[in-house]
Design a protein around this motif. Structure first.
Motif, short mmCIF file in Angstrom:
data_model
loop_
_atom_site.label_atom_id
_atom_site.label_comp_id
_atom_site.label_asym_id
_atom_site.label_seq_id
_atom_site.Cartn_x
_atom_site.Cartn_y
_atom_site.Cartn_z
N ARG A 44 0.79 -1.07 0.09
CA ARG A 44 -0.04 0.05 -0.01
C ARG A 44 0.85 1.21 0.06
O ARG A 44 0.65 2.09 -0.70
CB ARG A 44 -0.92 0.16 1.30
N ASN A 45 1.93 1.34 0.80
CA ASN A 45 2.72 2.27 0.81
C ASN A 45 3.48 2.55 -0.27
O ASN A 45 3.64 3.77 -0.94
CB ASN A 45 3.56 2.34 2.24
N GLY A 46 4.06 1.57 -0.86
CA GLY A 46 4.79 1.57 -2.39
C GLY A 46 3.91 2.11 -3.35
O GLY A 46 4.12 3.09 -3.96
N LYS A 52 1.07 3.89 -2.77
CA LYS A 52 0.78 5.21 -2.76
C LYS A 52 1.95 6.26 -2.93
O LYS A 52 1.55 7.46 -3.68
CB LYS A 52 0.58 5.39 -0.98
N ARG A 53 3.19 5.81 -2.97
CA ARG A 53 4.20 6.85 -3.18
C ARG A 53 4.36 6.90 -4.89
O ARG A 53 4.55 8.11 -5.42
CB ARG A 53 5.50 6.12 -2.70
N VAL A 54 3.91 5.77 -5.53
CA VAL A 54 4.00 6.09 -7.13
C VAL A 54 2.90 6.86 -7.52
O VAL A 54 3.11 7.62 -8.45
CB VAL A 54 4.09 4.53 -7.65
N THR A 55 1.57 6.32 -7.12
CA THR A 55 0.24 6.88 -7.71
C THR A 55 -0.26 8.15 -6.90
O THR A 55 -1.06 8.86 -7.48
CB THR A 55 -0.73 6.05 -7.77
N GLY A 56 0.41 8.50 -5.79
CA GLY A 56 -0.18 9.41 -5.03
C GLY A 56 -1.53 9.28 -4.31
O GLY A 56 -2.46 9.98 -3.72
N LYS A 57 -2.10 7.85 -4.52
CA LYS A 57 -3.46 7.55 -4.16
C LYS A 57 -3.30 6.23 -3.53
O LYS A 57 -2.59 5.33 -3.59
CB LYS A 57 -4.62 7.53 -5.47
#
Length: 65
Positions: A41-43, A45-50
Motif C-alpha cells: 500500500r505504501n509503495g 501510494k508513493r507511485v500513484t499518490g493515491k
C-alpha cells in the motif's frame, strides 16, 4: 493460495511478535501478511499518490493469450 516458509532470526521473530500484539493479530502469519500489505500500500501510494484497496482475486485460472 500457496504458502512459503520463512526462516526468521530470533530478533526478527520478536519484532514480528511485537507487531502482532500491537495490531491485535492472532498469528505470526497474519502479522507477516499485514506487513506485506502495508508495504505494498505504501509503495503504491508513493507511485500513484493515491491509496488502493488490496484483496484476493479469485477467478478462472486459465492463461491470458
Amino acid at each position: 493460495m500457496t504458502w512459503n516458509e520463512m526462516m526468521l532470526s530470533d530478533e526478527e521473530r520478536e519484532q514480528i511478535d511485537a507487531i502482532r500484539q500491537r495490531e491485535g493479530l492472532e498469528s505470526v502469519d497474519q502479522a507477516l501478511e499485514w506487513l506485506a500489505k502495508t508495504a505494498l500500500r505504501n509503495g503504491v501510494k508513493r507511485v500513484t499518490g493515491k491509496g488502493r484497496t488490496l484483496y484476493a482475486v479469485i477467478g478462472n485460472p486459465k492463461l491470458c493469450v
